[in-house]
Design a protein around this motif. Structure first.
Motif: not given
Length: 337
Positions: A52-56, A61-63, A69-73
């Motif tokens: 459950e914790a990993d799903a949240q 993370k996606v939101a 990728p680091m370059a995009v961030q």
């Protein structure tokens, strides 16, 4: 002079850009991010299962774009700064990074500036005293103080002071700028005195290290200047020794020290940061450590970028002051402007 300033600023821009890239890459190098902190909090404090914790955590993370990728961030972060003045959103504090920086940076700069002024005044004075009394007991004493200031780690001095305050003087409020009764009170003389009672260890430790460097530089410069031909000529004209030193030797000995201030100011800033971390004061230092601990990358990157800019600005100011004192240091065409 204006052209000289423009040249210095133009040369600083690519340096700041490279520093931002390197800093962002170093921060992102260790495995894990803020989603891992969320996962551990849900498991340890929320009682959630790992699945459950990993799903949240993955959804968070996606939101928030942490899956990119680091370059995009980095591009998204630096583009926001350049186009909108947006330094990103703090994941831990849940507010804009600019607000986090705005709360802590002025306090840090104010403390660092006070330490810098005190270290410069005291260090230059000690340097003059030591140089004009070379090999005397005063020179030996001040050189010993300088040696301690340069060699004893600042965090060690902070730990010793914390131990003495807590275990010998029963001081309990060491991690704030004010006592509880002055927290929301308007400014007054009593509140200012209370502030000094809380921040004096930070000022004392950072000033001690800074004055040691200033003293050694001033002492060495002044000893060289006192042996110069124009100083001997001033003595031959019948000027008193005090006039020779203060009117001729000291002003010329200050030239290298002015350039040195471009390094000392960031040194005072890091000295304040190290000490503030030990005392847990709400300044830049604890915020950097805390954001790195939880993976709040934009807070860490912004603070490091600000500190890098401080180093560059300090050197530009030092160059400007030195150019005003001695036009020969101006760059290329700026010397003819």
């Amino acid at each position: 002079m204006f052209r000289f300033l423009l040249v210095r600023i133009a040369s600083a821009i690519p340096v700041l850009f490279v520093l931002s890239v390197v800093t962002f890459a170093i921060i992102q190098a260790p495995p894990g991010d803020y989603s891992d902190y969320i996962r551990s909090q849900l498991i340890n404090q929320g009682g959630a299962s790992f699945e459950e914790a990993d799903a949240q955590a993955q959804a968070y993370k996606v939101a928030n774009g942490l899956d990119k990728p680091m370059a995009v961030q980095y591009v998204n972060w630096i583009t926001g700064i350049l186009t909108r003045g947006d330094f990103g959103h703090s994941l831990f504090y849940n507010k804009p990074v600019a607000d986090v920086v705005g709360e802590r940076l002025p306090r840090t700069l104010a403390l660092a500036l006070v330490c810098h002024i005190l270290a410069s005044i005291i260090g230059i004075t000690f340097g003059i005293l030591a140089a004009t009394r070379q090999y005397s007991w005063i020179d030996s004493l001040l050189s010993g103080i300088s040696f301690l200031g340069m060699t004893v780690p600042r965090f060690l001095m902070a730990l010793i002071i914390v131990y003495i305050l807590v275990f010998h003087f029963n001081v309990t409020e060491i991690n704030s700028f004010h006592s509880a009764r002055y927290g929301g009170a308007p400014w007054s003389w009593d509140k200012f005195v209370d502030l000094l009672k809380h921040v004096w260890p930070v000022i004392a430790i950072a000033t001690f290290g800074g004055l040691a460097y200033n003293m050694r530089v001033m002492r060495g410069n002044l000893l060289d200047t006192l042996n110069a031909q124009y100083v001997e000529t001033a003595r031959a004209k019948g000027l008193s020794e005090g006039a020779v030193i203060m009117r001729h030797a000291v002003p010329n000995a200050l030239h290298p020290l002015v350039m040195y201030q471009g390094v000392v100011l960031p040194y005072m800033l890091t000295g304040e940061i190290e000490t503030a971390i030990i005392f847990a004061l709400p300044t830049v230092g604890p915020a950097i450590v805390g954001s790195m601990w939880v993976g709040d990358v934009y807070v860490t990157a912004t603070f490091m970028l600000v500190l890098s800019a401080t180093l560059i600005i300090g050197n530009i100011i030092a160059d400007m002051l030195l150019a005003m004192l001695d036009p020969r240091v101006r760059l290329g065409g700026g010397a003819h402007a």
